[in-house]
Enzyme design. Structure first.
Site, PDB file in Angstrom:
ATOM      1  N   HIS A  39     -92.826  39.328 -63.106  1.00  0.00           N
ATOM      2  CA  HIS A  39     -93.031  39.958 -61.801  1.00  0.00           C
ATOM      3  C   HIS A  39     -93.976  41.151 -61.906  1.00  0.00           C
ATOM      4  O   HIS A  39     -94.866  41.335 -61.099  1.00  0.00           O
ATOM      5  CB  HIS A  39     -91.689  40.388 -61.202  1.00  0.00           C
ATOM      6  CG  HIS A  39     -90.888  39.237 -60.673  1.00  0.00           C
ATOM      7  ND1 HIS A  39     -90.181  38.408 -61.494  1.00  0.00           N
ATOM      8  CD2 HIS A  39     -90.714  38.765 -59.423  1.00  0.00           C
ATOM      9  CE1 HIS A  39     -89.583  37.475 -60.761  1.00  0.00           C
ATOM     10  NE2 HIS A  39     -89.890  37.671 -59.504  1.00  0.00           N
ATOM     11  N   LYS A 103     -79.438  36.042 -57.958  1.00  0.00           N
ATOM     12  CA  LYS A 103     -78.094  36.461 -57.567  1.00  0.00           C
ATOM     13  C   LYS A 103     -78.109  37.905 -57.102  1.00  0.00           C
ATOM     14  O   LYS A 103     -78.943  38.693 -57.541  1.00  0.00           O
ATOM     15  CB  LYS A 103     -77.098  36.273 -58.708  1.00  0.00           C
ATOM     16  CG  LYS A 103     -77.196  37.289 -59.819  1.00  0.00           C
ATOM     17  CD  LYS A 103     -76.040  37.118 -60.775  1.00  0.00           C
ATOM     18  CE  LYS A 103     -76.191  37.969 -62.024  1.00  0.00           C
ATOM     19  NZ  LYS A 103     -75.866  39.380 -61.836  1.00  0.00           N
TER      20      LYS A 103
END
Lengths: 192, 299
Positions: A39, A103
């Site tokens: 990322h 999550k």
């Protein structure tokens, strides 16, 4: 709960924009694991080695063995997505992904990016590494293995009916916000 | 018979301990997850999540494969005879960690903090962690806790009094801190969680003691009646917050609460809260005077 909607990767914008927070889904096709290093790399303007348009990023650092033989996934569940919050909007904009699997949910910047670009966040069950491993039928490639190490590398996985729940949709709805608001109100009662 | 904890036996025992902890949830945790599944209404996200967790635990056990891909911080706790050489124990445990990593029982889960590089064999300063205490015994009791990073990131510490929480230096102040910690964590640490709590100590010993509470079975209660009552009350009240498994709502936010109290300085009153995910990976093993496996210390 309604029966899950079966989604095939790659996904088009209309399909994704029709998903609602609370929908159960399954995903089938090619997906890619991505964690902090990936990322940051993409958000800093680095090159993404594959075309992710309509694709799926899975916040996951698997336990994986191989070569000299073929790669073998021993355990693979979602990791906490919130760490990617500073980079996620840039990654969505740069790559054109339609689904994030992770999550714990994500923050307001990712919610806004999901709305702008037509993307959703799908919660997989945290820690259920054996349950989810069984939905991975093949490991077909790996990128950044030497640069990022095996847990942070970008693994190309083929999955079959991987289950999850849409928890952030492309209209700005988040199931986490509703739960968090309710729990804060209840906390005030308990502390009164 | 002389006490002779041979290196090979110790290494083998430590490897078995890692395998057990990584792949098999203790019975008390399994029972708590099954009971939680029964409590949640049919067709709810909470119930389907708990069904997945239970099936995941079955499969990890039968396949001898890691329950969770984050195989966590490895904390070993040993009670050993006084003459048992600690350097040999440390070396045997490091060798077992290397072997477990090679076969995929542990993820390559260790990062050099300065370079950002992954440590291939999981052995580096701070990994694994071994804590030893000697006792007048001939056997060795060795425990292992594996705690993932997601839940570790939600652990927290309070210093009382805390005016924002209206929390004074008493058990009601502690109660306020604990409920606040649960609400702040939401589902981020893979709820349903277990709280390990220490009241008192300095910051370091508080966290240390809070984490050690995970060695207690979920079924026990604190020896002091007032702490046992607080454990029950926090468990009951936190499960009315509606956070639920993975933070998607439900009746099961906590599976257990374990509280200890240690002494403190007059100036300090810390409440240290260690949060453990549902995958409470704990295993204990007893070794005889040769370092051979005698029995598991918990079902």
């Amino acid at each position: 709960m309604k029966p899950p909607r079966d989604l095939q990767v790659p996904l088009d914008e209309t399909t994704v924009r029709n998903l609602r927070a609370g929908d159960a889904v399954t995903l089938s096709g090619r997906i890619y694991t991505a964690r902090d290093r990936f990322h940051r790399h993409v958000a800093d303007g680095g090159r993404c080695p594959v075309n992710l348009r309509g694709g799926v990023l899975f916040h996951c650092g698997p336990v994986i063995l191989g070569p000299p033989n073929r790669w073998r996934v021993l355990a693979a569940g979602p990791t906490t997505s919130m760490r990617e919050e500073p980079y996620m909007p840039a990654v969505i904009a740069a790559t054109g992904i339609r689904v994030i699997i992770g999550k714990g949910g994500m923050g307001p910047d990712t919610r806004a990016a999901c709305r702008r670009h037509g993307c959703v966040y799908v919660q997989a069950t945290g820690g259920a590494a054996q349950f989810l491993r069984r939905r991975i039928s093949a490991v077909t490639a790996v990128f950044f293995l030497d640069a990022f190490g095996p847990a942070e590398a970008m693994w190309e996985l083929t999955v079959e009916t991987m289950p999850g729940q849409v928890t952030i949709d492309s209209r700005g709805n988040s199931l986490y916000d509703a739960v968090a608001d309710r729990s804060r109100r209840r906390l005030q009662e308990l502390l009164a | 018979m002389p006490i002779d904890h041979t290196y090979a036996n110790l290494r083998q025992a430590a490897l078995e301990l890692i395998r057990r902890a990584a792949t098999r949830l203790p019975d008390d945790v399994r029972q708590a997850l099954r009971a939680a599944h029964r409590r949640e209404p049919a067709n709810s996200p909470a119930r389907s999540t708990l069904a997945i967790l239970n099936r995941n635990a079955d499969w990890a056990d039968t396949d001898a494969a890691p329950l969770c891909q984050d195989t966590g911080t490895l904390s070993f706790y040993g009670r050993i005879p006084p003459q048992c050489p600690i350097p040999r124990l440390n070396k045997a445990i490091a060798a077992a960690v290397r072997a477990a990593t090679r076969v995929g029982m542990l993820r390559q889960n260790t990062i050099d903090t300065l370079t950002g590089q992954s440590v291939a064999d999981n052995v580096a300063p701070g990994s694994p962690q071994c804590r030893w205490e000697t006792a007048a015994i001939k056997h060795i009791d060795l425990w292992l806790l594996m705690k993932g990073g997601g839940c570790e990131n939600t652990s927290t510490q309070f210093s009382l009094p805390d005016t924002g929480l209206n929390a004074g230096r008493d058990l009601d102040g502690v109660r306020r801190c604990l409920l606040q910690a649960v609400v702040t964590a939401q589902g981020h640490g893979c709820a349903p969680s277990i709280l390990g709590v220490c009241i008192g100590g300095d910051r370091q010993y508080g966290y240390e003691t809070a984490k050690r509470q995970f060695l207690r079975p979920l079924t026990d209660q604190a020896a002091q009646p007032e702490l046992a009552a607080l454990e029950r009350r926090i468990l009951r009240d936190a499960n009315t917050l509606g956070i639920g498994p993975m933070g998607l709502g439900g009746k099961t936010t906590l599976l257990g609460v374990k509280i200890a109290a240690v002494s403190r300085l007059p100036a300090s009153y810390f409440v240290s809260v260690a949060t453990m995910c549902w995958a409470l990976r704990r295993a204990g093993i007893r070794l005889n005077e040769h370092g051979q496996i005698e029995r598991w210390l918990q079902p």
